[in-house]
Design a protein around this motif. Structure first.
Motif, PDB file in Angstrom:
ATOM      1  N   GLY A 103      38.478  39.214  40.540  1.00  0.00           N
ATOM      2  CA  GLY A 103      38.329  39.508  41.963  1.00  0.00           C
ATOM      3  C   GLY A 103      38.758  38.382  42.868  1.00  0.00           C
ATOM      4  N   SER A 104      39.434  37.358  42.326  1.00  0.00           N
ATOM      5  CA  SER A 104      39.727  36.164  43.114  1.00  0.00           C
ATOM      6  C   SER A 104      41.066  36.141  43.852  1.00  0.00           C
ATOM      7  N   LEU A 106      42.542  37.562  46.120  1.00  0.00           N
ATOM      8  CA  LEU A 106      42.637  38.353  47.344  1.00  0.00           C
ATOM      9  C   LEU A 106      43.416  37.614  48.416  1.00  0.00           C
ATOM     10  N   TYR A 107      43.229  36.288  48.475  1.00  0.00           N
ATOM     11  CA  TYR A 107      43.843  35.489  49.531  1.00  0.00           C
ATOM     12  C   TYR A 107      45.364  35.509  49.441  1.00  0.00           C
ATOM     13  N   GLY A 109      47.149  38.059  48.512  1.00  0.00           N
ATOM     14  CA  GLY A 109      47.632  39.433  48.568  1.00  0.00           C
ATOM     15  C   GLY A 109      47.634  40.142  47.235  1.00  0.00           C
ATOM     16  N   GLY A 110      46.748  39.757  46.326  1.00  0.00           N
ATOM     17  CA  GLY A 110      46.680  40.402  45.027  1.00  0.00           C
ATOM     18  C   GLY A 110      47.499  39.723  43.967  1.00  0.00           C
ATOM     19  N   GLN A 116      42.839  31.794  41.412  1.00  0.00           N
ATOM     20  CA  GLN A 116      42.858  32.493  40.134  1.00  0.00           C
ATOM     21  C   GLN A 116      42.284  31.645  39.011  1.00  0.00           C
ATOM     22  N   MET A 193      33.784  39.401  44.747  1.00  0.00           N
ATOM     23  CA  MET A 193      34.694  39.097  45.847  1.00  0.00           C
ATOM     24  C   MET A 193      34.461  37.632  46.211  1.00  0.00           C
ATOM     25  N   GLU A 195      36.634  34.832  46.929  1.00  0.00           N
ATOM     26  CA  GLU A 195      37.367  33.965  47.856  1.00  0.00           C
ATOM     27  C   GLU A 195      36.836  34.058  49.286  1.00  0.00           C
ATOM     28  N   LEU A 198      36.127  40.478  52.330  1.00  0.00           N
ATOM     29  CA  LEU A 198      37.133  41.389  52.856  1.00  0.00           C
ATOM     30  C   LEU A 198      36.512  42.602  53.525  1.00  0.00           C
ATOM     31  N   ASN A 199      35.299  42.972  53.115  1.00  0.00           N
ATOM     32  CA  ASN A 199      34.704  44.232  53.555  1.00  0.00           C
ATOM     33  C   ASN A 199      33.738  44.115  54.721  1.00  0.00           C
ATOM     34  N   ASP A 227      31.955  48.119  48.594  1.00  0.00           N
ATOM     35  CA  ASP A 227      33.338  48.387  49.003  1.00  0.00           C
ATOM     36  C   ASP A 227      33.474  48.693  50.489  1.00  0.00           C
TER      37      ASP A 227
END
Length: 391
Positions: A103-104, A106-107, A109-110, A116, A193, A195, A198-199, A227
């Motif tokens: 789940g890391s 994210l920053y 963009g996947g 990581q 989640m 980093e 996001l939610n 989520d």
């Protein structure tokens, strides 16, 4: 001139006192920096199922599922421990490490970024002898097993561990209520989640612990929206859904039956409420019951000698109302279960190296695996040999 000399003398003496006081403070607050970590690799093969190609078979639990000779992870932990404050940086590399921090990225963009490799990254403050505050990214307090293979007797992991939380980012308070009782309270980002958030929703966690000379027992809970909620921003697609709040309660205990025998137990229950659905014109509450999983595992271990131990893990794991996809075989109602038995040995080679031979048998409630002849099967039998080096 005399006054100027006296002024300079006073400044020098004052400066000396300040420097001396700082040196005393530094000496009092000086901490220690330590490095530790591990390296592991393994060999894995199936007895009754394909070991290569697109039909390769493995349990849908985390870690130790790759075919042939495979890499685990390299783990490097830097810990600074002062009298009142400290920090931990825990970095992981390799397949097991990447699976642990899924789940890391994210920053970026996947895509894999520097986050990581961050398994844990936190600072702490010992407010008093009984209260410690921690802020940052830390491994979960739920469950019996952990990410690092050095702290698990079995090398492969349970289903309950694989689908419970791995890590959290947030603020937690550890409070020692008495010599035997402890309490933890936390506010965190959605599970794994790590980093950033996001939610825009938060998860609350708690733990009540009881410790004796024979062992420890922990009752753990987490509750929160994982989520987020849907927002009609023009980007939603018809049929898109979000889950309601997730509640998980988990009991973990382990104690010495004797100098020879040890028994550990873990049981957990996880459910997520039905949330929202975008119909194509508006957002509506979803109908239906909650979905999730529950399970029970027992860990019986014997230590015939200082350098050798043998342990048996038996686990029953059940999914209800399609709470997990692709983990166990399920019926038309989304219900299914698996019973897994894992027999592991721990052979110490010197102070640092542990060899772990392991037999594992997974049996589903319905056909899930494939045999070598590519016919459906409920069961999978496999062998694994791991080498874990800790320093």
């Amino acid at each position: 001139m005399k006054n100027l000399f006296l002024l300079i003398l006073c400044v020098v003496l004052s400066t000396y006192q300040i420097v001396y006081a700082q040196e005393e403070t530094i000496e009092e607050e000086a901490g220690s920096l330590t490095l530790s970590g591990s390296v592991d690799a393994y060999f894995r093969t199936n007895f009754n199922a394909p070991n290569k190609g697109e039909n390769f078979q493995a349990p849908a639990s985390s870690f130790g599922n790759l075919p042939g000779f495979a890499l685990g992870m390299a783990n490097i932990i830097a810990t600074y421990e002062g009298k009142k404050v400290g920090a931990v940086v825990d970095l992981v590399f390799g397949p097991r490490g990447e699976d642990a921090v899924f789940g890391s990225p994210l920053y970026s963009g996947g895509f894999a970024g520097s986050s990581q490799i961050v398994n844990q990254l936190y600072v702490y403050w010992n407010v008093s002898d009984k209260v410690t505050l921690t802020m940052g990214n830390f491994n979960t307090f739920l469950g019996y097993e952990v990410i690092s293979p050095t702290a698990n007797f079995n090398y492969s992991t349970s289903y309950m561990f694989s689908y419970g939380p791995f890590s959290h980012t947030g603020l937690k308070a550890n409070i020692q209520l008495s010599d035997k009782l402890s309490f933890l309270a936390a506010v965190m980002n959605p599970t794994d989640m790590t980093e950033f958030n996001l939610n825009g929703t938060y998860t609350f966690g708690g733990q009540l612990g009881y410790s004796t000379a024979l062992g420890n027992t922990y009752l753990n809970v987490v509750y929160g929206d994982q989520d987020g909620t849907l927002s009609d921003n023009g980007l939603l697609e018809p049929g898109q859904t979000s889950l309601g709040k997730t509640f998980q309660i988990d009991l973990t205990t382990g104690f010495d039956l004797s100098d020879f025998w040890y028994l550990g137990v873990n049981t957990t229950y996880n459910t997520s409420a039905s949330g929202e659905i975008y119909t194509g014109s508006d957002i509506q509450d979803s109908e239906g019951e909650g979905a999730g999983f529950y399970g029970f595992a027992g860990y019986l271990q014997a230590r015939p000698s200082e350098n050798f131990g043998i342990g048996l893990r038996g686990e029953y794991f059940s999914v209800f109302n399609s709470g997990l996809d692709g983990v166990v075989s399920t019926d038309s109602n989304g219900d299914g279960n698996v019973f897994a038995v894992t027999l592991s040995g721990n052979a110490k080679i010197g102070k640092n190296l542990t060899l772990i031979p392991e037999l594992r048998f997974d049996t589903m409630s319905d056909d899930y695996f494939l045999t070598k002849e590519l016919t459906p099967s409920k069961g999978l039998a496999s062998f694994l040999l791991a080498a874990v080096f800790a320093f």
